[in-house]
Design a protein around this motif. Structure first.
Motif, PDB file in Angstrom:
ATOM      1  N   TYR A 289     -10.172 -11.393   5.678  1.00  0.00           N
ATOM      2  CA  TYR A 289     -10.776 -12.605   5.125  1.00  0.00           C
ATOM      3  C   TYR A 289      -9.679 -13.659   4.914  1.00  0.00           C
ATOM      4  CZ  TYR A 289     -13.344 -15.617   1.910  1.00  0.00           C
ATOM      5  OH  TYR A 289     -13.951 -16.682   1.310  1.00  0.00           O
ATOM      6  N   PRO A 290      -9.906 -14.949   5.192  1.00  0.00           N
ATOM      7  CA  PRO A 290     -11.199 -15.602   5.453  1.00  0.00           C
ATOM      8  C   PRO A 290     -11.581 -15.704   6.927  1.00  0.00           C
ATOM      9  CG  PRO A 290      -9.536 -17.266   5.071  1.00  0.00           C
ATOM     10  CD  PRO A 290      -8.836 -15.940   4.927  1.00  0.00           C
ATOM     11  N   TRP A 291     -10.731 -15.203   7.850  1.00  0.00           N
ATOM     12  CA  TRP A 291     -11.106 -15.273   9.263  1.00  0.00           C
ATOM     13  C   TRP A 291     -12.209 -14.266   9.578  1.00  0.00           C
ATOM     14  CZ3 TRP A 291      -6.193 -16.032   7.468  1.00  0.00           C
ATOM     15  CH2 TRP A 291      -5.587 -17.233   7.827  1.00  0.00           C
ATOM     16  N   GLY A 292     -12.088 -13.066   9.038  1.00  0.00           N
ATOM     17  CA  GLY A 292     -13.095 -12.034   9.247  1.00  0.00           C
ATOM     18  C   GLY A 292     -13.636 -11.535   7.917  1.00  0.00           C
ATOM     19  N   GLU A 293     -14.208 -10.351   7.938  1.00  0.00           N
ATOM     20  CA  GLU A 293     -14.834  -9.810   6.738  1.00  0.00           C
ATOM     21  C   GLU A 293     -14.147  -8.548   6.218  1.00  0.00           C
ATOM     22  OE1 GLU A 293     -16.973 -11.320   5.053  1.00  0.00           O
ATOM     23  OE2 GLU A 293     -17.611 -12.868   6.469  1.00  0.00           O
ATOM     24  N   CYS A 294     -13.014  -8.175   6.791  1.00  0.00           N
ATOM     25  CA  CYS A 294     -12.360  -6.945   6.346  1.00  0.00           C
ATOM     26  C   CYS A 294     -11.329  -7.230   5.264  1.00  0.00           C
ATOM     27  CB  CYS A 294     -11.703  -6.228   7.526  1.00  0.00           C
ATOM     28  SG  CYS A 294      -9.975  -6.664   7.802  1.00  0.00           S
ATOM     29  N   LYS A 295     -10.966  -6.191   4.529  1.00  0.00           N
ATOM     30  CA  LYS A 295      -9.936  -6.272   3.493  1.00  0.00           C
ATOM     31  C   LYS A 295      -8.912  -5.172   3.767  1.00  0.00           C
ATOM     32  CE  LYS A 295     -11.292  -7.318  -0.704  1.00  0.00           C
ATOM     33  NZ  LYS A 295     -11.969  -7.269  -2.018  1.00  0.00           N
ATOM     34  N   PRO A 296      -7.714  -5.536   4.255  1.00  0.00           N
ATOM     35  CA  PRO A 296      -6.730  -4.517   4.661  1.00  0.00           C
ATOM     36  C   PRO A 296      -6.291  -3.598   3.525  1.00  0.00           C
ATOM     37  CG  PRO A 296      -6.129  -6.699   5.477  1.00  0.00           C
ATOM     38  CD  PRO A 296      -7.246  -6.894   4.501  1.00  0.00           C
ATOM     39  N   ASP A 297      -6.350  -4.068   2.285  1.00  0.00           N
ATOM     40  CA  ASP A 297      -5.877  -3.257   1.168  1.00  0.00           C
ATOM     41  C   ASP A 297      -6.958  -2.312   0.616  1.00  0.00           C
ATOM     42  OD1 ASP A 297      -7.405  -5.377   0.309  1.00  0.00           O
ATOM     43  OD2 ASP A 297      -6.266  -5.710  -1.533  1.00  0.00           O
ATOM     44  N   LYS A 298      -8.127  -2.298   1.234  1.00  0.00           N
ATOM     45  CA  LYS A 298      -9.211  -1.438   0.766  1.00  0.00           C
ATOM     46  C   LYS A 298      -8.930   0.002   1.184  1.00  0.00           C
ATOM     47  CE  LYS A 298     -13.414  -1.009  -1.049  1.00  0.00           C
ATOM     48  NZ  LYS A 298     -13.743  -1.383  -2.425  1.00  0.00           N
ATOM     49  N   LYS A 299      -8.811   0.891   0.214  1.00  0.00           N
ATOM     50  CA  LYS A 299      -8.528   2.296   0.479  1.00  0.00           C
ATOM     51  C   LYS A 299      -9.608   3.170  -0.161  1.00  0.00           C
ATOM     52  CE  LYS A 299      -4.573   1.171   2.381  1.00  0.00           C
ATOM     53  NZ  LYS A 299      -4.376   1.256   3.842  1.00  0.00           N
ATOM     54  N   LEU A 300      -9.763   4.358   0.402  1.00  0.00           N
ATOM     55  CA  LEU A 300     -10.690   5.343  -0.136  1.00  0.00           C
ATOM     56  C   LEU A 300      -9.914   6.486  -0.778  1.00  0.00           C
ATOM     57  CD1 LEU A 300     -13.389   5.522   2.697  1.00  0.00           C
ATOM     58  CD2 LEU A 300     -13.370   4.108   0.639  1.00  0.00           C
ATOM     59  N   ARG A 301     -10.527   7.075  -1.765  1.00  0.00           N
ATOM     60  CA  ARG A 301      -9.837   8.116  -2.537  1.00  0.00           C
ATOM     61  C   ARG A 301      -9.949   9.487  -1.881  1.00  0.00           C
ATOM     62  NH1 ARG A 301     -10.819   9.219  -9.024  1.00  0.00           N
ATOM     63  NH2 ARG A 301      -9.162  10.786  -9.289  1.00  0.00           N
ATOM     64  N   TYR A 302     -11.079   9.770  -1.278  1.00  0.00           N
ATOM     65  CA  TYR A 302     -11.316  11.109  -0.746  1.00  0.00           C
ATOM     66  C   TYR A 302     -11.457  11.131   0.772  1.00  0.00           C
ATOM     67  CZ  TYR A 302     -12.273  12.028  -5.665  1.00  0.00           C
ATOM     68  OH  TYR A 302     -12.164  12.123  -7.039  1.00  0.00           O
ATOM     69  N   HIS A 303     -11.086  10.060   1.436  1.00  0.00           N
ATOM     70  CA  HIS A 303     -11.129   9.999   2.889  1.00  0.00           C
ATOM     71  C   HIS A 303      -9.793   9.479   3.409  1.00  0.00           C
ATOM     72  CE1 HIS A 303     -15.400   9.844   1.710  1.00  0.00           C
ATOM     73  NE2 HIS A 303     -15.629  10.478   2.848  1.00  0.00           N
ATOM     74  N   GLY A 325     -23.145  12.384 -15.405  1.00  0.00           N
ATOM     75  CA  GLY A 325     -22.121  13.323 -15.848  1.00  0.00           C
ATOM     76  C   GLY A 325     -21.914  14.487 -14.902  1.00  0.00           C
ATOM     77  N   CYS A 326     -22.410  14.379 -13.686  1.00  0.00           N
ATOM     78  CA  CYS A 326     -22.233  15.440 -12.686  1.00  0.00           C
ATOM     79  C   CYS A 326     -22.147  14.792 -11.315  1.00  0.00           C
ATOM     80  CB  CYS A 326     -23.376  16.453 -12.744  1.00  0.00           C
ATOM     81  SG  CYS A 326     -24.999  15.747 -12.352  1.00  0.00           S
ATOM     82  N   LEU A 327     -21.855  15.591 -10.296  1.00  0.00           N
ATOM     83  CA  LEU A 327     -21.654  15.063  -8.954  1.00  0.00           C
ATOM     84  C   LEU A 327     -22.432  15.904  -7.938  1.00  0.00           C
ATOM     85  CD1 LEU A 327     -19.989  12.885  -7.419  1.00  0.00           C
ATOM     86  CD2 LEU A 327     -18.276  14.656  -7.016  1.00  0.00           C
ATOM     87  N   PRO A 328     -23.268  15.296  -7.103  1.00  0.00           N
ATOM     88  CA  PRO A 328     -23.941  16.059  -6.048  1.00  0.00           C
ATOM     89  C   PRO A 328     -22.919  16.640  -5.074  1.00  0.00           C
ATOM     90  CG  PRO A 328     -25.002  13.929  -6.382  1.00  0.00           C
ATOM     91  CD  PRO A 328     -23.727  13.891  -7.161  1.00  0.00           C
ATOM     92  N   PHE A 329     -23.108  17.884  -4.672  1.00  0.00           N
ATOM     93  CA  PHE A 329     -22.130  18.545  -3.804  1.00  0.00           C
ATOM     94  C   PHE A 329     -22.051  17.898  -2.433  1.00  0.00           C
ATOM     95  CE2 PHE A 329     -26.124  20.618  -2.776  1.00  0.00           C
ATOM     96  CZ  PHE A 329     -26.068  20.766  -1.399  1.00  0.00           C
ATOM     97  N   ILE A 330     -23.059  17.141  -2.054  1.00  0.00           N
ATOM     98  CA  ILE A 330     -23.092  16.525  -0.738  1.00  0.00           C
ATOM     99  C   ILE A 330     -22.257  15.248  -0.686  1.00  0.00           C
ATOM    100  CG2 ILE A 330     -25.060  14.940  -0.931  1.00  0.00           C
ATOM    101  CD1 ILE A 330     -26.152  16.266   1.641  1.00  0.00           C
ATOM    102  N   LEU A 331     -21.785  14.790  -1.853  1.00  0.00           N
ATOM    103  CA  LEU A 331     -20.942  13.601  -1.938  1.00  0.00           C
ATOM    104  C   LEU A 331     -19.499  13.993  -2.217  1.00  0.00           C
ATOM    105  CD1 LEU A 331     -23.162  11.131  -4.020  1.00  0.00           C
ATOM    106  CD2 LEU A 331     -22.795  11.153  -1.543  1.00  0.00           C
ATOM    107  N   PRO A 332     -18.523  13.170  -1.798  1.00  0.00           N
ATOM    108  CA  PRO A 332     -17.118  13.505  -2.036  1.00  0.00           C
ATOM    109  C   PRO A 332     -16.719  13.271  -3.485  1.00  0.00           C
ATOM    110  CG  PRO A 332     -17.291  11.361  -0.989  1.00  0.00           C
ATOM    111  CD  PRO A 332     -18.678  11.916  -1.035  1.00  0.00           C
TER     112      PRO A 332
END
Length: 504
Positions: A289-303, A325-332
């Motif tokens: 951004y602002p040329w495109g729609e991506c954010k280079p500093d965007k990171k994921l915690r479990y991927h 207060g809990c997490l579905p097993f199908i989600l990271p």
């Protein structure tokens, strides 16, 4: 004391006056010197055309050159403003490059059976299908029907320690020598242990060429992965009332570093069919951004790498963990696994709330999950044919000791290969960079005014010199302010005024 004060004041005024005269002589040139400075600047500046206005004796020629210089200067200002306006629209161009290589990396392929559960395990537990739909609802939209609510409540009350995760892993589709009849990759055999188990909305699924293994490459088009599945319809089943009426294998082709993403995007091969899948590798590069729609500093915690699918899963996991207060097993993520009561009473309403309120959005730079800066896709071309002729049916019937009808109703053949050894790069680029903007500005200045960076420095020096002279002249020639701070003088003046009033 009054006389002493007046003496000191007059002495200070005299000294200040001498200092001012000295500074005026030293810092502010004489009028003739200033005129010579202006004339010399106009004659020697690299701003073309100005010296013709000053040095020529003809008035007509002066007016003509003055018109030319002003016109060219006006055009330069107009051109420079238009280039800056264009630059701040953040324009982009898209280039497409086809790169041919000797070896190309093979993608990951995730396979699922459309019939998710073993029939003997759910013959008396049809509510399992509905429970699984609630669990997998965190990955795709699902409408809960009220007709199952009473049956579900009865099941939850009697099976509070029931784990849908363990039930699915134990009684869902499995991959072994009886379900995977043939497997070879580029002429070499592969086995069920070469596949990695993963949960998706289809229950137990298995990924070939996952990221934990060494990268597999192919060096010849037309050859790749060959698989022959036995879906075993009599052993695995699904619930038609929930909309699952097909039989066969669904699969998703994706990058080895990304998770499979079905949700209506998977390819489907029905039973008794042979699917020939030709793939190409497509790399997309998007500007920030602002040329495109991506954010280079965007990171994921479990991927390991960023993807919109992985970002959506982590976003939903955060909200569900905060609310329930809990997490579905199908989600990271790392958290306490949700039990069935939490799934029914909290997780499903939370997912519905996330969808309705738009808490996890995709696409633009200001959304929760903007577009990735780099992405690898695998466009496919799929052709189908009936599996096996009469001789092939007889061969597999004798080999598997099954009837020809069983072969037609249960076997699925899939071939996945590259169309050619190449990959396509679609790259979004800045249409006008900073260096190109400066080059445009410099070109306009040089074309119309013969100016350069040196010319700009000359003009700045000339303007700054005249500005300093003006400031010094105004400061040193400013009239003296009334001395309001001399109390004796103020008192004397007040007495004189009072005396004059009395005399009148």
């Amino acid at each position: 004391m009054d006389q002493l004060g007046r003496f000191i004041q007059s002495d200070a005024k005299g000294i200040l006056k001498k200092v001012r005269l000295y500074l005026i002589k030293k810092l502010v040139p004489h009028l003739d010197d200033r005129r010579n400075y202006h004339r010399e600047f106009a004659s020697s500046t690299s701003f073309h055309g100005v010296h013709n206005i000053v040095q020529t004796q003809s008035k007509t020629r002066k007016v003509l050159w003055l018109f030319v210089v002003i016109s060219c200067f006006t055009i330069v200002i107009w051109q420079i403003c238009s280039r800056f306006i264009y630059y701040f629209t953040w324009p982009t161009t898209t280039t497409v490059v086809v790169q041919y290589v000797e070896n190309v990396q093979f993608p990951a392929v995730t396979f699922c059976n459309l019939n998710r559960f073993q029939a003997h395990a759910v013959s008396n537990l049809k509510i399992i299908f509905f429970i699984w739909n609630i669990v997998s609802g965190v990955l795709h939209n699902f409408s809960m029907e009220n007709k199952y609510s009473r049956e579900l409540n009865d099941f939850l009350l009697g099976n509070q320690n029931f784990s849908i995760k363990e039930f699915t892993k134990k009684n869902g589709f499995y991959l072994n020598s009886s379900t995977l009849l043939e497997c070879n990759f580029f002429g070499k055999p592969c086995y069920p242990q070469d596949f990695e188990h993963v949960f998706t909305e289809y229950g137990n699924c298995f990924t070939f060429n996952h990221n934990d293994l060494a990268a597999r490459t192919v060096s010849l088009s037309g050859r790749g992965l060959h698989l022959l599945f036995d879906v075993q319809q009599e052993q695995f089943t699904d619930e038609p009332s929930l909309g699952y009426t097909d039989a066969g294998i669904t699969f998703d082709i994706h990058s080895p570093r990304e998770l499979p993403h079905f949700d209506g995007l998977g390819l489907l091969t029905p039973v008794g069919m042979h699917a020939q899948v030709a793939i190409r590798q497509l790399k997309s590069i998007i500007q920030e951004y602002p040329w495109g729609e991506c954010k280079p500093d965007k990171k994921l915690r479990y991927h390991r790498i960023y993807s919109t699918n992985g970002c959506l899963q982590e976003c939903k996991a955060r909200y569900i963990q905060d609310w329930c207060g809990c997490l579905p097993f199908i989600l990271p993520g790392n958290g306490t696994e949700c039990d069935l009561l939490k799934y029914y009473n909290c997780v499903y309403p939370a997912v519905y709330d996330i969808e309705m309120k738009g808490l996890c959005t995709v696409g633009t730079h200001n959304s929760t999950c903007p577009a990735p800066c780099e992405e690898t896709d695998y466009p496919t071309t799929v052709t189908y044919s009936s599996f096996g002729g009469e001789n092939a049916i007889k061969y597999y019937s004798a080999k598997l000791k099954k009837t020809p009808e069983y072969i037609r109703q249960n076997l699925v053949s899939i071939d996945i290969k590259y169309r050619d050894l190449s990959y396509k790069i679609t790259q979004q680029q800045k249409a006008l960079t900073v260096s190109e903007l400066l080059a445009d500005v410099g070109g306009q200045l040089g074309l119309f005014c013969g100016a350069s960076m040196i010319t700009i420095i000359e003009l700045l020096e000339y303007i700054l010199t005249n500005f300093c002279w003006m400031c010094i002249f105004l400061l040193l020639k400013a009239p003296e302010m009334p001395q309001w701070n001399n109390p004796s003088h103020n008192q004397a003046t007040h007495k004189e005024k009072k005396k004059r009033i009395q005399e009148c």
